[in-house]
Write a protein that holds these residues in place. Structure first.
Motif, PDB file in Angstrom:
ATOM      1  N   ARG A  79      40.850  20.544 -74.864  1.00  0.00           N
ATOM      2  CA  ARG A  79      40.650  19.195 -75.389  1.00  0.00           C
ATOM      3  C   ARG A  79      39.318  18.709 -74.840  1.00  0.00           C
ATOM      4  NH1 ARG A  79      43.408  14.610 -73.155  1.00  0.00           N
ATOM      5  NH2 ARG A  79      43.553  12.877 -74.631  1.00  0.00           N
ATOM      6  N   GLU A  80      38.449  18.330 -75.732  1.00  0.00           N
ATOM      7  CA  GLU A  80      37.119  17.915 -75.278  1.00  0.00           C
ATOM      8  C   GLU A  80      36.826  16.493 -75.735  1.00  0.00           C
ATOM      9  OE1 GLU A  80      33.961  20.542 -76.500  1.00  0.00           O
ATOM     10  OE2 GLU A  80      34.753  22.171 -75.239  1.00  0.00           O
ATOM     11  N   HIS A  81      36.098  15.781 -74.888  1.00  0.00           N
ATOM     12  CA  HIS A  81      35.675  14.434 -75.275  1.00  0.00           C
ATOM     13  C   HIS A  81      34.332  14.553 -75.975  1.00  0.00           C
ATOM     14  CE1 HIS A  81      35.760  10.134 -75.207  1.00  0.00           C
ATOM     15  NE2 HIS A  81      34.534  10.103 -74.693  1.00  0.00           N
ATOM     16  N   ASN A  82      34.315  14.246 -77.276  1.00  0.00           N
ATOM     17  CA  ASN A  82      33.091  14.404 -78.060  1.00  0.00           C
ATOM     18  C   ASN A  82      33.123  13.382 -79.190  1.00  0.00           C
ATOM     19  OD1 ASN A  82      30.841  15.271 -79.403  1.00  0.00           O
ATOM     20  ND2 ASN A  82      31.468  17.419 -79.516  1.00  0.00           N
ATOM     21  N   PRO A  83      32.843  12.115 -78.880  1.00  0.00           N
ATOM     22  CA  PRO A  83      33.019  11.037 -79.881  1.00  0.00           C
ATOM     23  C   PRO A  83      32.100  11.173 -81.086  1.00  0.00           C
ATOM     24  CG  PRO A  83      32.616  10.166 -77.667  1.00  0.00           C
ATOM     25  CD  PRO A  83      32.338  11.614 -77.591  1.00  0.00           C
ATOM     26  N   GLU A  84      30.973  11.926 -80.930  1.00  0.00           N
ATOM     27  CA  GLU A  84      30.035  12.047 -82.059  1.00  0.00           C
ATOM     28  C   GLU A  84      30.554  13.013 -83.120  1.00  0.00           C
ATOM     29  OE1 GLU A  84      28.057  12.370 -78.783  1.00  0.00           O
ATOM     30  OE2 GLU A  84      28.434  10.222 -79.006  1.00  0.00           O
ATOM     31  N   HIS A  85      31.502  13.828 -82.750  1.00  0.00           N
ATOM     32  CA  HIS A  85      31.987  14.855 -83.672  1.00  0.00           C
ATOM     33  C   HIS A  85      32.749  14.219 -84.834  1.00  0.00           C
ATOM     34  CE1 HIS A  85      33.888  18.495 -85.120  1.00  0.00           C
ATOM     35  NE2 HIS A  85      33.025  19.170 -84.379  1.00  0.00           N
ATOM     36  N   PRO A  86      32.500  14.688 -86.082  1.00  0.00           N
ATOM     37  CA  PRO A  86      33.207  14.072 -87.226  1.00  0.00           C
ATOM     38  C   PRO A  86      34.716  14.246 -87.180  1.00  0.00           C
ATOM     39  CG  PRO A  86      31.905  15.989 -87.912  1.00  0.00           C
ATOM     40  CD  PRO A  86      31.498  15.680 -86.520  1.00  0.00           C
ATOM     41  N   MET A  87      35.214  15.250 -86.464  1.00  0.00           N
ATOM     42  CA  MET A  87      36.657  15.477 -86.405  1.00  0.00           C
ATOM     43  C   MET A  87      37.315  14.754 -85.234  1.00  0.00           C
ATOM     44  SD  MET A  87      37.402  17.574 -88.914  1.00  0.00           S
ATOM     45  CE  MET A  87      38.786  18.647 -88.600  1.00  0.00           C
ATOM     46  N   ALA A  88      36.568  14.003 -84.482  1.00  0.00           N
ATOM     47  CA  ALA A  88      37.127  13.364 -83.277  1.00  0.00           C
ATOM     48  C   ALA A  88      38.199  12.341 -83.656  1.00  0.00           C
ATOM     49  CB  ALA A  88      36.011  12.701 -82.494  1.00  0.00           C
ATOM     50  N   ASP A  89      39.247  12.230 -82.809  1.00  0.00           N
ATOM     51  CA  ASP A  89      40.290  11.236 -83.092  1.00  0.00           C
ATOM     52  C   ASP A  89      39.852   9.857 -82.571  1.00  0.00           C
ATOM     53  OD1 ASP A  89      40.564  11.473 -80.394  1.00  0.00           O
ATOM     54  OD2 ASP A  89      42.600  12.289 -80.404  1.00  0.00           O
ATOM     55  N   GLU A  90      40.780   8.873 -82.636  1.00  0.00           N
ATOM     56  CA  GLU A  90      40.370   7.496 -82.306  1.00  0.00           C
ATOM     57  C   GLU A  90      39.827   7.383 -80.886  1.00  0.00           C
ATOM     58  OE1 GLU A  90      44.562   7.665 -82.785  1.00  0.00           O
ATOM     59  OE2 GLU A  90      43.156   8.562 -84.205  1.00  0.00           O
ATOM     60  N   GLU A  91      40.384   8.227 -79.989  1.00  0.00           N
ATOM     61  CA  GLU A  91      39.941   8.158 -78.597  1.00  0.00           C
ATOM     62  C   GLU A  91      38.680   8.982 -78.343  1.00  0.00           C
ATOM     63  OE1 GLU A  91      43.225   9.168 -76.070  1.00  0.00           O
ATOM     64  OE2 GLU A  91      44.569   7.940 -77.282  1.00  0.00           O
ATOM     65  N   GLY A  92      38.192   9.698 -79.372  1.00  0.00           N
ATOM     66  CA  GLY A  92      36.971  10.487 -79.212  1.00  0.00           C
ATOM     67  C   GLY A  92      37.200  11.902 -78.743  1.00  0.00           C
ATOM     68  N   PHE A  93      38.454  12.407 -78.903  1.00  0.00           N
ATOM     69  CA  PHE A  93      38.734  13.778 -78.453  1.00  0.00           C
ATOM     70  C   PHE A  93      38.792  14.738 -79.638  1.00  0.00           C
ATOM     71  CE2 PHE A  93      40.447  11.525 -74.726  1.00  0.00           C
ATOM     72  CZ  PHE A  93      39.860  12.271 -73.720  1.00  0.00           C
ATOM     73  N   ILE A  94      38.343  15.969 -79.402  1.00  0.00           N
ATOM     74  CA  ILE A  94      38.558  17.032 -80.391  1.00  0.00           C
ATOM     75  C   ILE A  94      39.411  18.128 -79.738  1.00  0.00           C
ATOM     76  CG2 ILE A  94      36.503  16.657 -81.800  1.00  0.00           C
ATOM     77  CD1 ILE A  94      35.168  18.912 -80.170  1.00  0.00           C
ATOM     78  N   PHE A  95      40.132  18.877 -80.554  1.00  0.00           N
ATOM     79  CA  PHE A  95      40.997  19.950 -80.035  1.00  0.00           C
ATOM     80  C   PHE A  95      40.463  21.306 -80.451  1.00  0.00           C
ATOM     81  CE2 PHE A  95      43.509  16.181 -80.102  1.00  0.00           C
ATOM     82  CZ  PHE A  95      44.277  16.260 -78.963  1.00  0.00           C
ATOM     83  N   LEU A  96      40.361  22.193 -79.471  1.00  0.00           N
ATOM     84  CA  LEU A  96      39.883  23.553 -79.746  1.00  0.00           C
ATOM     85  C   LEU A  96      41.030  24.543 -79.555  1.00  0.00           C
ATOM     86  CD1 LEU A  96      37.016  22.373 -77.832  1.00  0.00           C
ATOM     87  CD2 LEU A  96      36.370  24.102 -79.498  1.00  0.00           C
ATOM     88  N   PRO A  97      41.024  25.646 -80.329  1.00  0.00           N
ATOM     89  CA  PRO A  97      42.126  26.629 -80.209  1.00  0.00           C
ATOM     90  C   PRO A  97      42.182  27.264 -78.812  1.00  0.00           C
ATOM     91  CG  PRO A  97      40.857  27.023 -82.179  1.00  0.00           C
ATOM     92  CD  PRO A  97      40.109  26.016 -81.396  1.00  0.00           C
ATOM     93  N   ASN A  98      43.371  27.733 -78.453  1.00  0.00           N
ATOM     94  CA  ASN A  98      43.532  28.366 -77.131  1.00  0.00           C
ATOM     95  C   ASN A  98      43.221  29.864 -77.179  1.00  0.00           C
ATOM     96  OD1 ASN A  98      45.693  29.036 -78.660  1.00  0.00           O
ATOM     97  ND2 ASN A  98      47.258  28.437 -77.188  1.00  0.00           N
ATOM     98  N   VAL A  99      42.227  30.242 -77.973  1.00  0.00           N
ATOM     99  CA  VAL A  99      41.849  31.655 -78.097  1.00  0.00           C
ATOM    100  C   VAL A  99      40.923  32.014 -76.941  1.00  0.00           C
ATOM    101  CG1 VAL A  99      40.627  33.343 -79.504  1.00  0.00           C
ATOM    102  CG2 VAL A  99      42.056  31.622 -80.594  1.00  0.00           C
ATOM    103  N   ASN A 100      41.287  33.061 -76.206  1.00  0.00           N
ATOM    104  CA  ASN A 100      40.425  33.555 -75.136  1.00  0.00           C
ATOM    105  C   ASN A 100      39.623  34.726 -75.702  1.00  0.00           C
ATOM    106  OD1 ASN A 100      39.307  34.812 -72.927  1.00  0.00           O
ATOM    107  ND2 ASN A 100      41.053  34.367 -71.600  1.00  0.00           N
ATOM    108  N   VAL A 101      38.346  34.494 -75.936  1.00  0.00           N
ATOM    109  CA  VAL A 101      37.533  35.479 -76.663  1.00  0.00           C
ATOM    110  C   VAL A 101      37.433  36.796 -75.892  1.00  0.00           C
ATOM    111  CG1 VAL A 101      35.262  35.931 -77.616  1.00  0.00           C
ATOM    112  CG2 VAL A 101      36.258  33.681 -77.852  1.00  0.00           C
ATOM    113  N   VAL A 102      37.298  36.728 -74.581  1.00  0.00           N
ATOM    114  CA  VAL A 102      37.176  37.953 -73.771  1.00  0.00           C
ATOM    115  C   VAL A 102      38.454  38.781 -73.883  1.00  0.00           C
ATOM    116  CG1 VAL A 102      36.788  38.830 -71.460  1.00  0.00           C
ATOM    117  CG2 VAL A 102      35.628  36.771 -72.202  1.00  0.00           C
ATOM    118  N   GLU A 103      39.590  38.088 -73.791  1.00  0.00           N
ATOM    119  CA  GLU A 103      40.892  38.745 -73.919  1.00  0.00           C
ATOM    120  C   GLU A 103      41.016  39.430 -75.286  1.00  0.00           C
ATOM    121  OE1 GLU A 103      44.685  36.414 -73.881  1.00  0.00           O
ATOM    122  OE2 GLU A 103      44.179  36.367 -71.733  1.00  0.00           O
TER     123      GLU A 103
END
Lengths: 137, 132
Positions: A79-103
């Motif tokens: 969960r990242e705080h990124n209010p400028e992002h178009p997908m951000a919710d009311e509080e300014g957070f965006i959600f990223l998948p729990n994919v571990n690329v190295v794994e």
């Protein structure tokens, strides 16, 4: 002729490993699929392998593999705080998948190695069978 | 003098059969290299061959009654055993890729060698029949 069963066994392994390779590629493709709520976010998927017994005897010599199912990872989402992002919710957070690329990369290498091994097993079983058929010629 | 194929082909025929069975077992191990809790198995080839040749199966149970049943493994003439892993993995899997691959190739080569002996036997027969 029991050698024919090698094709069944190795074939089931090829099938299972290709499912694994498929889930890995889905995970890597969606590693950065951002969404605005935790419900919609992509979660890493992994197949669950189980031995495939023809009959339930302990002494059955050929045991294939089957994919019991594909489960979603229970790890927390990023969960990242990124209010400028178009997908951000009311509080300014965006959600990223729990994919571990190295794994996932490690998984991919392991799956392709296992796939190759089983292809080689099939090839040498084929060679053994062909020579057997040519006996006495 | 009656001619018996069994005695003519001697050890080569049961050996070929056991090699094929062992190929199956090792292929199963290699197929399950990533299956959690799978335990690698193998056949003790020498013991199995000795048992088949002697007509007696290793570890066979002594029956004292006509209705006593032998375990499945002893009927088929070989006994599947579990391999002792050098480095068992965390998920309970004991298949070691390199060990199984080496065993499989070794088994395949010996199978082919066995076949060579068998076809030599048949060629000898053919020569004897033709008398040339």
């Amino acid at each position: 002729m029991s050698l024919f069963n090698v094709f069944d066994v190795s074939g089931s392994a090829l099938q299972a490993q290709s499912v694994r390779l498929n889930t890995t590629s889905s995970n890597l493709a969606n590693a950065n699929s951002i969404s605005s709520s935790s419900g919609e976010t992509y979660r890493a998927r992994h197949p669950v392998f189980a031995p495939l017994m023809k009959d339930f005897g302990e002494q059955d010599p050929d045991v294939g593999v089957r994919v019991l199912g594909v489960v979603e990872s229970q790890k927390p989402l990023r969960r990242e705080h990124n209010p400028e992002h178009p997908m951000a919710d009311e509080e300014g957070f965006i959600f990223l998948p729990n994919v571990n690329v190295v794994e996932e990369m490690a998984n991919m290498i392991s799956a392709s190695r296992a796939y190759q091994t089983n292809v080689e097993v099939m090839n040498s079983a084929k060679q053994m069978l062909m020579r057997t058929l040519a006996i006495g010629q | 003098m009656p001619f018996s194929f069994d005695s003519y082909l001697s050890v080569h025929q049961p050996a070929l059969h056991l090699r094929a069975k062992r190929a199956q077992v090792l292929a199963s191990n290699l197929a399950n290299v990533d299956t959690p809790n799978y335990k690698a198995r193998d056949i003790d080839f020498q013991a199995a061959l000795k048992a088949v040749r002697g007509g007696q199966t290793a570890g066979m149970l002594r029956g004292t009654h006509a209705n006593h049943i032998q375990p499945q493994s002893f009927i088929s003439g070989y006994e599947l055993q579990y391999r002792n892993p050098y480095q068992p993995s965390l998920d309970g899997n004991t298949v070691e890729h390199q060990v199984e691959m080496a065993a499989y190739s070794d088994n395949a080569m010996r199978y082919l060698a066995n076949l060579r002996f068998l076809s030599g036997k048949f060629n000898t027969l053919r020569t004897a029949i033709k008398g040339q």
